[in-house]
Design a protein around this motif. Structure first.
Motif, PDB file in Angstrom:
ATOM      1  N   THR A 219       5.492   1.192  -9.673  1.00 53.10           N
ATOM      2  CA  THR A 219       4.169   1.081  -9.047  1.00 53.10           C
ATOM      3  C   THR A 219       3.811   2.258  -8.145  1.00 53.10           C
ATOM      4  OG1 THR A 219       5.096  -0.163  -7.176  1.00 53.10           O
ATOM      5  CG2 THR A 219       4.307  -1.439  -9.079  1.00 53.10           C
ATOM      6  N   GLU A 221       4.822   2.552  -5.120  1.00 54.00           N
ATOM      7  CA  GLU A 221       4.673   2.012  -3.773  1.00 54.00           C
ATOM      8  C   GLU A 221       6.005   2.009  -3.033  1.00 54.00           C
ATOM      9  OE1 GLU A 221       2.005   0.965  -2.074  1.00 54.00           O
ATOM     10  OE2 GLU A 221       0.612   1.453  -3.709  1.00 54.00           O
ATOM     11  N   ALA A 227       3.808  -4.170   3.529  1.00 53.35           N
ATOM     12  CA  ALA A 227       2.498  -3.817   2.956  1.00 53.35           C
ATOM     13  C   ALA A 227       2.670  -3.137   1.601  1.00 53.35           C
ATOM     14  CB  ALA A 227       1.732  -2.915   3.916  1.00 53.35           C
ATOM     15  N   GLY A 228       3.671  -2.259   1.495  1.00 59.90           N
ATOM     16  CA  GLY A 228       3.916  -1.602   0.216  1.00 59.90           C
ATOM     17  C   GLY A 228       4.377  -2.570  -0.852  1.00 59.90           C
ATOM     18  N   ASN A 231       1.365  -4.495  -2.037  1.00 59.02           N
ATOM     19  CA  ASN A 231       0.480  -3.648  -2.838  1.00 59.02           C
ATOM     20  C   ASN A 231       1.078  -3.371  -4.212  1.00 59.02           C
ATOM     21  OD1 ASN A 231      -2.157  -2.491  -2.640  1.00 59.02           O
ATOM     22  ND2 ASN A 231      -1.198  -0.471  -2.812  1.00 59.02           N
ATOM     23  N   ARG A 234       0.077  -6.195  -6.176  1.00 61.18           N
ATOM     24  CA  ARG A 234      -1.362  -6.075  -6.454  1.00 61.18           C
ATOM     25  C   ARG A 234      -1.592  -5.167  -7.670  1.00 61.18           C
ATOM     26  NH1 ARG A 234      -2.611  -4.928  -1.573  1.00 61.18           N
ATOM     27  NH2 ARG A 234      -3.427  -6.958  -0.908  1.00 61.18           N
ATOM     28  N   LYS A 235      -0.858  -4.068  -7.726  1.00 60.21           N
ATOM     29  CA  LYS A 235      -1.011  -3.130  -8.838  1.00 60.21           C
ATOM     30  C   LYS A 235      -0.505  -3.730 -10.150  1.00 60.21           C
ATOM     31  CE  LYS A 235      -0.835   1.333  -6.445  1.00 60.21           C
ATOM     32  NZ  LYS A 235      -0.071   2.615  -6.304  1.00 60.21           N
ATOM     33  N   LEU A 296      -2.999 -13.227  -2.841  1.00 53.05           N
ATOM     34  CA  LEU A 296      -3.442 -12.286  -3.867  1.00 53.05           C
ATOM     35  C   LEU A 296      -4.332 -12.972  -4.901  1.00 53.05           C
ATOM     36  CD1 LEU A 296      -0.187 -10.176  -4.406  1.00 53.05           C
ATOM     37  CD2 LEU A 296      -2.337  -9.414  -3.369  1.00 53.05           C
TER      38      LEU A 296
END
Length: 471
Positions: A219, A221, A227-228, A231, A234-235, A296
């Motif tokens: 990803t 990240e 937070a990473g 995310n 999320r990706k 999410l």
């Protein structure tokens, strides 16, 4: 004379009139509706490559843990049943495994597996003879001959079964090569993926640290920060949606959720990445990730499925020899009210959240799940799952949930199967049981005939499309 396995047209309908008569009248309205299969575990390579199945055992026996576990319970060897080994040592060939299956087919009397296999033999292959040592080779040859025809290729089986949409399930680290191949050749929309992130959300997995490192590489990240990490999910969810995913899926040992402050979440992640976590830390990490996945879902609208309450891979020998999902999983008790408290308290009133609960602890149906689904707008009850995906299991389910949750807080039916030909069989059992249940209510003057037909159609088809937001 060979015993007939011919399926009676009134099978599973109520034994007495007028309920049986009403069920007979309702069934034609739902029998031929398209199948929506929004959650399952069929192999995506079947549909991507569209190659013939190698032999009858590969179709009916080796992918079906329902069948394997019962044969195992009577002392039969997985080697003799043709189940592949991790070490690559030889196992029985298809015909030998099939003969052993046929010789022990009497063990399945009273089980849904027999209903599914008999239905498949008749519906797909026109075979009405009972599987037995006497008929084993003839049935094997009939199936093998037809498997060589275009009509029995995986995509053609979806056509024959009137499958409108089917979802496979892939882990977060899966490269989705089979779905990429289907997209490249234009076979999109009908076969979708589902995002199952257990490989990076469950610290009880031995490879969790390496998995999280791979997740970071995949990803781009920094998953060492909370937070990473979020995310990165999320990706990946976005990538899965590009291949038709409408849902996430989470296999968790309990329904526990958490809503920790950021500093505690980061400290927990630090322990997991360092490999210093214990069983309590793993449970808390999973619990927090369930709430994060719900948040999410509020963002992106993906339907969240929670399959809770299975104690998985309880046979260490089987796990070491052959791996997961081969029958050694056992249900456990589950507390949904307290378990889901943190998640629902944080986002249970969000209009974009849809959480479908799958239950192995049937004692919770009337006590917890039905009252919860009858209140929380975000919560729906999934159909009977795994050990309870059976005629009696469906009857117990409907008896315990409908009076409190109603019909329209139920997510319809999905088959949750790895065995392709069992899909139409399982949906037929659900539709017959729905008609029988509604027939009894009409017979007791609790529902009108017209309302019963409307509900039967809804539970057989539209409920799943609505629950999973399939357009």
């Amino acid at each position: 004379m060979t015993q007939s396995a011919h399926l009676h047209p009134d099978r599973l309908f109520p034994a007495s009139e007028p309920s049986r008569g009403v069920a007979r009248e309702l069934y034609p309205a739902v029998r031929d509706l398209p199948i929506v299969s929004p959650h399952g575990h069929t192999d995506p390579s079947w549909f991507a490559d569209n190659q013939r199945f190698s032999d009858p055992a590969a179709l009916f026996l080796t992918p079906d843990h329902y069948v394997l576990r019962l044969l195992r319970s009577r002392g039969l060897s997985y080697d003799d049943l043709g189940v592949p080994r991790k070490d690559g040592k030889p196992v029985a060939d298809g015909r030998a495994a099939w003969r052993l299956f046929a010789a022990n087919y009497h063990l399945f009397a009273g089980t849904p597996s027999k209903l599914w296999v008999d239905h498949s033999l008749q519906f797909v292959f026109g075979i009405n003879d009972e599987l037995s040592p006497v008929t084993a080779d003839a049935i094997y040859d009939t199936i093998a001959q037809k498997l060589a025809t275009p009509e029995l290729l995986p995509r053609a089986i979806l056509d024959r079964s009137n499958v409108e949409v089917i979802a496979t399930t892939e882990f977060a680290l899966d490269p989705l090569l089979h779905h990429q191949k289907m997209a490249a050749d234009g076979y999109i929309g009908r076969v979708r993926t589902t995002y199952r992130p257990d490989d990076v959300t469950d610290p009880s997995r031995p490879a969790i640290v390496d998995n999280l490192k791979r997740f970071a590489e995949l990803t781009g990240e920094d998953v060492a920060t909370w937070a990473g990490l979020i995310n990165a999910h999320r990706k990946r969810r976005e990538v899965f949606r590009s291949f038709g995913a409408v849902a996430t899926d989470h296999g968790v040992p309990s329904a526990m959720t958490a809503d920790l402050p950021l500093v505690e979440k980061q400290a927990l992640l630090d322990k997991v990445l360092a490999g210093r976590h214990d069983a309590a830390d793993a449970e808390l990490f999973r619990a927090q990730m369930m709430t994060e996945m719900a948040l999410l879902s509020v963002e992106d609208g993906m339907v969240m499925q929670m399959h809770a309450g299975s104690r998985r891979n309880t046979d260490p020998l089987l796990m070491a020899e052959r791996g997961t999902d081969l029958g050694a999983d056992i249900p456990g008790t589950t507390d949904y009210v307290n378990g889901l408290r943190a998640l629902l308290g944080r986002c249970g009133n969000e209009p974009n959240l849809r959480l479908i609960m799958f239950v192995l602890d049937e004692t919770t149906y009337a006590r917890e799940l039905a009252p919860m689904a009858g209140y929380w707008p975000s919560l729906m009850i999934g159909p009977p799952w795994w050990f309870h995906d059976s005629p009696q299991g469906i009857r117990r389910y409907l008896d315990q949930v409908v009076e409190t949750a109603g019909f329209y807080n139920l997510a319809g039916f999905n088959d949750d199967t790895r065995a392709l030909l069992s899909i139409p069989a399982r949906h037929d059992v659900w539709r017959r049981e729905v008609c029988g249940f509604l027939g009894r209510w009409v017979g007791e003057h609790r529902l009108s005939r017209s309302s019963a037909e409307e509900i039967a159609k809804h539970l057989s088809y539209q409920a799943a499309k609505d629950a999973y937001r399939i357009k």
